[in-house]
Design a protein around this motif. Structure first.
Motif, PDB file in Angstrom:
ATOM      1  N   TYR A   1      -2.026  11.068  -1.082  1.00 11.82           N
ATOM      2  CA  TYR A   1      -3.331  11.627  -1.823  1.00 11.82           C
ATOM      3  C   TYR A   1      -3.597  10.234  -2.589  1.00 11.82           C
ATOM      4  CZ  TYR A   1      -6.684  14.065  -4.824  1.00 11.82           C
ATOM      5  OH  TYR A   1      -7.634  14.438  -5.455  1.00 11.82           O
ATOM      6  N   LEU A   2      -2.699  10.050  -3.652  1.00 13.08           N
ATOM      7  CA  LEU A   2      -3.041   9.010  -4.649  1.00 13.08           C
ATOM      8  C   LEU A   2      -3.056   7.626  -3.958  1.00 13.08           C
ATOM      9  CD1 LEU A   2      -0.205   9.807  -7.182  1.00 13.08           C
ATOM     10  CD2 LEU A   2      -2.572   9.811  -7.482  1.00 13.08           C
ATOM     11  N   ILE A   3      -2.495   7.137  -2.844  1.00 12.67           N
ATOM     12  CA  ILE A   3      -3.029   6.008  -2.311  1.00 12.67           C
ATOM     13  C   ILE A   3      -4.255   5.906  -1.623  1.00 12.67           C
ATOM     14  CG2 ILE A   3      -2.241   4.546  -0.179  1.00 12.67           C
ATOM     15  CD1 ILE A   3       0.665   4.976  -1.019  1.00 12.67           C
ATOM     16  N   ALA A   4      -4.565   7.063  -0.796  1.00 12.82           N
ATOM     17  CA  ALA A   4      -5.805   7.091  -0.360  1.00 12.82           C
ATOM     18  C   ALA A   4      -7.050   7.233  -1.119  1.00 12.82           C
ATOM     19  CB  ALA A   4      -5.806   8.472   0.849  1.00 12.82           C
ATOM     20  N   PHE A   5      -6.329   7.914  -2.556  1.00 12.77           N
ATOM     21  CA  PHE A   5      -7.770   7.977  -3.577  1.00 12.77           C
ATOM     22  C   PHE A   5      -7.993   6.646  -4.317  1.00 12.77           C
ATOM     23  CE2 PHE A   5     -10.101   9.705  -7.243  1.00 12.77           C
ATOM     24  CZ  PHE A   5     -10.689  10.887  -6.641  1.00 12.77           C
ATOM     25  N   ARG A   6      -6.965   6.131  -4.645  1.00 10.95           N
ATOM     26  CA  ARG A   6      -6.946   4.978  -5.634  1.00 10.95           C
ATOM     27  C   ARG A   6      -6.565   3.643  -4.907  1.00 10.95           C
ATOM     28  NH1 ARG A   6      -6.447   6.998 -11.028  1.00 10.95           N
ATOM     29  NH2 ARG A   6      -6.790   4.640 -11.571  1.00 10.95           N
ATOM     30  N   ALA A   7      -7.034   3.475  -3.586  1.00 15.88           N
ATOM     31  CA  ALA A   7      -6.889   2.513  -2.700  1.00 15.88           C
ATOM     32  C   ALA A   7      -7.250   1.276  -3.216  1.00 15.88           C
ATOM     33  CB  ALA A   7      -7.264   2.862  -1.363  1.00 15.88           C
ATOM     34  N   THR A   8      -8.819   1.422  -3.933  1.00 13.39           N
ATOM     35  CA  THR A   8      -9.436   0.274  -4.332  1.00 13.39           C
ATOM     36  C   THR A   8      -8.861  -0.351  -5.435  1.00 13.39           C
ATOM     37  OG1 THR A   8     -11.332   1.126  -3.437  1.00 13.39           O
ATOM     38  CG2 THR A   8     -11.682  -0.562  -5.196  1.00 13.39           C
ATOM     39  N   ASP A   9      -7.995   0.783  -6.399  1.00 20.26           N
ATOM     40  CA  ASP A   9      -7.628   0.143  -7.434  1.00 20.26           C
ATOM     41  C   ASP A   9      -6.150  -0.197  -7.341  1.00 20.26           C
ATOM     42  OD1 ASP A   9      -9.625   0.814  -9.397  1.00 20.26           O
ATOM     43  OD2 ASP A   9      -8.744   2.942  -9.455  1.00 20.26           O
ATOM     44  N   LEU A  10      -5.356  -0.054  -6.240  1.00 25.52           N
ATOM     45  CA  LEU A  10      -4.183  -0.348  -6.035  1.00 25.52           C
ATOM     46  C   LEU A  10      -3.972  -1.662  -5.175  1.00 25.52           C
ATOM     47  CD1 LEU A  10      -2.536   3.146  -5.188  1.00 25.52           C
ATOM     48  CD2 LEU A  10      -2.073   1.766  -7.026  1.00 25.52           C
ATOM     49  N   THR A  11      -4.976  -1.941  -4.310  1.00 26.63           N
ATOM     50  CA  THR A  11      -5.150  -3.096  -3.513  1.00 26.63           C
ATOM     51  C   THR A  11      -6.115  -4.108  -3.945  1.00 26.63           C
ATOM     52  OG1 THR A  11      -6.866  -2.110  -2.390  1.00 26.63           O
ATOM     53  CG2 THR A  11      -4.744  -1.704  -1.537  1.00 26.63           C
ATOM     54  N   ALA A  12      -6.578  -3.677  -5.337  1.00 29.23           N
ATOM     55  CA  ALA A  12      -7.555  -4.732  -5.911  1.00 29.23           C
ATOM     56  C   ALA A  12      -8.690  -5.253  -4.828  1.00 29.23           C
ATOM     57  CB  ALA A  12      -6.701  -5.864  -6.673  1.00 29.23           C
ATOM     58  N   SER A  13      -8.937  -6.575  -4.757  1.00 28.43           N
ATOM     59  CA  SER A  13      -9.798  -7.070  -3.906  1.00 28.43           C
ATOM     60  C   SER A  13      -8.958  -8.056  -2.822  1.00 28.43           C
ATOM     61  CB  SER A  13     -10.818  -7.811  -4.307  1.00 28.43           C
ATOM     62  OG  SER A  13     -10.224  -9.022  -5.394  1.00 28.43           O
TER      63      SER A  13
END
Length: 626
Positions: A441-453
């Protein structure tokens, strides 16, 4: 007058009285009213006769007089002064007359009557503490607004005149709590008993809550018990205002409002249209909305700390937070499928970072403790996942830290299960599946933050050279996700993706595929085939389904109190790497109504709750996606 009566001398029954005779008849009738004797004898004389002669007739008559007569101010003052003078004689033998005295209409009378009543009330409670339940009950009755007094209460706040009428009741209660310490338990029992029924109009419950919170202001000793009682009562409101019902009525109201605006020719009542949409239409939801607004204001006034705050204020704020944390552990965490009350913790933890850290620490300790019931550990993990995903005030480092903690715990669990040849069972591994789902859930939800650009450049793997111009921060983010060994988690023999909510599993699979962290589509296909129902004649047998999971901090639907939440709330934003989430499976489950913007953007979570058996099972859907 007839001829017969005039000749016989018999008086006619139709003969009218003269004015003097009519007055005399009224006087005689008035003298026969039973109130004349007690009024003349007075309270003191009636009690003296009862005490000395054992004759309670006059006391009973005086009691009837108090209940039924309309007393003017002078009579009330005289009676209260007599009662204060003989207060020591008013033992339990005179309970009826004491109850009648305590029930006198005094709150809206002159200051002299209010003072006389206050002095008598305190004296009778001090002299005869057996009257405390009656007296406190009569006093707290004044805290409950009438069903028709909605105009006197605006969002739980009374008008100035109403506040002035309530102040004497709090002054009396404050004095008696100081004079009679044993009144503490009585007051708590009465407050709990008198709490309005959840279906009462919103202003009734909100008005009562206003007075209960007012009590805390001058008697902080009540704070913990009052807050626990309030949250328990709000839970009753919460479970009787389901999210789907609030959502439906909100949409209907929005449609009506839009139609009104569409066909409005002259803009003469625009303010009314705006005001009409300020709160939810569900009656219990409206009550909950106003009550939570009041509670958020109360928490803000106690816990907001700035540079000029005194040490006493800081101590009070920390004390209140510890109380709320304890109440959460005792009341909210074990409660099933609540919708909005838990946002009290969301709000208070947004005030200071130390509070959010303490909240997460409590939940993680609870989740890891094998001596705690599995269902409570399961709920604690759900709270953690939802809180970490939704808290805008949480730094990304906190999310990263708990992702590490989750994955470390998961890998340890997998190692032990491999040694023990543990079977794939939802009941036996409930906490494991909960923690796995939290990671997904966290990886799917915060994917943008966790992978940056990092998606804007070529993917960098640990064994390759760093290309020129590549942001090392982006690289470190991917290295962190790789260090979680997500592929091992998803592919282990316990098969956590099988028991995960379908939208979460699908979104997680898309993110991990995009960044080459894991390849889950084969597992999803296999799990989808396992979930197909088996039909035997007319009977249908379903396989073991997903763990019943809810994310406590799903989108906030209450309109008035929402302003305290939305500034610190992360709304899910789908990215272009997750286009497969909005596939034909979702299209088949398109809703019949329009969701709010927040709910609509949270589609990949909300859909699964509205359609428990999500149809992702057909393999052709996956063929199209991949």
């Amino acid at each position: 007058m007839s001829v017969l009566t005039s000749t016989t001398g018999v008086t006619s029954i139709l003969k009218t009285f003269s004015g003097e005779e009519r007055h005399r008849a009224k006087t005689v009738a008035a003298n026969k009213v039973r109130f004349s004797t007690p009024k003349e004898k007075g309270l003191a004389e009636s009690v003296r006769v009862a005490v000395e002669e054992g004759n309670f007739y006059l006391v009973k008559e005086f009691t009837f007089f108090l209940w039924e007569a309309e007393l003017d101010d002078d009579e009330v003052v005289l009676i209260l002064k007599d009662a204060k003078r003989i207060v020591h004689n008013l033992t339990l033998d005179f309970v009826n007359v004491v109850e009648a005295l305590l029930s006198l209409n005094w709150k809206t009378r002159t200051p002299e009557i209010i003072e006389a009543y206050t002095e008598f009330w305190i004296d009778i409670m001090v002299a005869h503490n057996r009257y405390l339940p009656i007296g406190v009950s009569k006093l707290i009755n004044h805290w409950i607004p009438g069903d028709l007094d909605a105009s006197d209460w605006v969002n739980g706040c009374p008008l100035e005149c109403t506040r002035c009428q309530l102040k004497p009741t709090h002054d009396v209660l404050n004095r008696i709590l100081t004079a009679v310490p044993m009144a503490f338990d009585v007051v708590m029992d009465v407050i709990s008993t008198k709490f309005p029924y959840f279906k009462k109009p919103a202003h009734v419950t909100a008005g009562y809550l206003f007075n209960v919170l007012w009590l805390i202001e001058y008697k902080p000793i009540f704070e913990e018990l009052i807050l626990q009682l309030v949250l328990q009562k709000l839970l009753v409101l919460d479970v009787n205002a389901p999210r789907d019902q609030i959502d439906v009525e909100t949409d209907d109201a929005d449609d009506k409002l839009e139609a009104d605006r569409m066909f409005q020719i002259d803009d003469v009542s625009g303010d009314n249209l705006i005001n009409a949409g300020q709160t939810v239409k569900h009656p219990v939801g409206q009550t909950l909305d106003i009550c939570l607004l009041m509670l958020y204001k109360f928490i803000d006034s106690k816990c907001r700390i700035n540079q000029n705050s005194s040490d006493q204020h800081r101590w009070t704020a920390n004390r209140l937070f510890k109380m709320l944390l304890y109440i959460f552990d005792e009341v909210l965490l074990p409660s099933h499928n609540t919708h909005h009350v838990q946002f009290v913790l969301f709000h208070v933890t947004s005030i200071r970072s130390a509070y959010s850290e303490a909240f997460l620490n409590l939940l993680w300790k609870k989740a890891q403790n094998p001596n705690v019931a599995a269902i409570i550990r399961h709920a604690a993990v759900g709270y953690m996942a939802s809180f970490l995903a939704r808290g805008k005030f949480l730094p990304l480092s906190t999310v990263v830290f708990y992702l590490k903690q989750f994955s470390k715990w998961i890998h340890t669990y997998i190692d032990e299960s491999d040694e023990n040849n543990q079977t794939c069972s939802l009941k036996a591994n409930l906490v494991f599946y909960s923690v796995c789902q939290a990671v997904f859930y966290l990886i799917a939800f915060r994917a943008t933050d966790l992978t940056a650009s990092s998606k804007d450049v070529d993917l960098v793997l640990p064994w390759t050279d760093t290309p020129s111009g590549f942001d090392t921060k982006h690289k470190s983010n991917l290295l962190f996700l790789q260090s979680l060994q997500l592929s091992r988690i998803a592919m282990c023999q316990l098969n956590p993706l099988r028991y995960c909510l379908a939208p979460v599993a699908t979104a997680f699979a898309g993110v991990t595929r995009t960044y080459q962290l894991a390849y889950c589509h084969t597992v999803l296909e296999r799990n989808a085939r396992r979930k197909l129902a088996t039909v035997y004649g007319h009977d249908k047998s379903m396989p073991e389904e997903t763990a019943e999971t809810f994310f406590p901090f799903d989108p906030y639907l209450l309109k008035i109190s929402k302003k305290y939440i939305e500034a610190n709330y992360v709304v899910y934003q789908s990215n272009d790497t997750e286009d497969y989430v909005h596939s034909s499976a979702e299209d088949r489950l398109s809703r019949k109504r329009r969701d709010s913007e927040m709910v609509e953007e949270d589609e990949f979570i909300i859909l699964d709750k509205r359609q428990k058996y999500l149809e992702i099972s057909k393999s052709q859907d996956f063929d199209k996606q991949y």
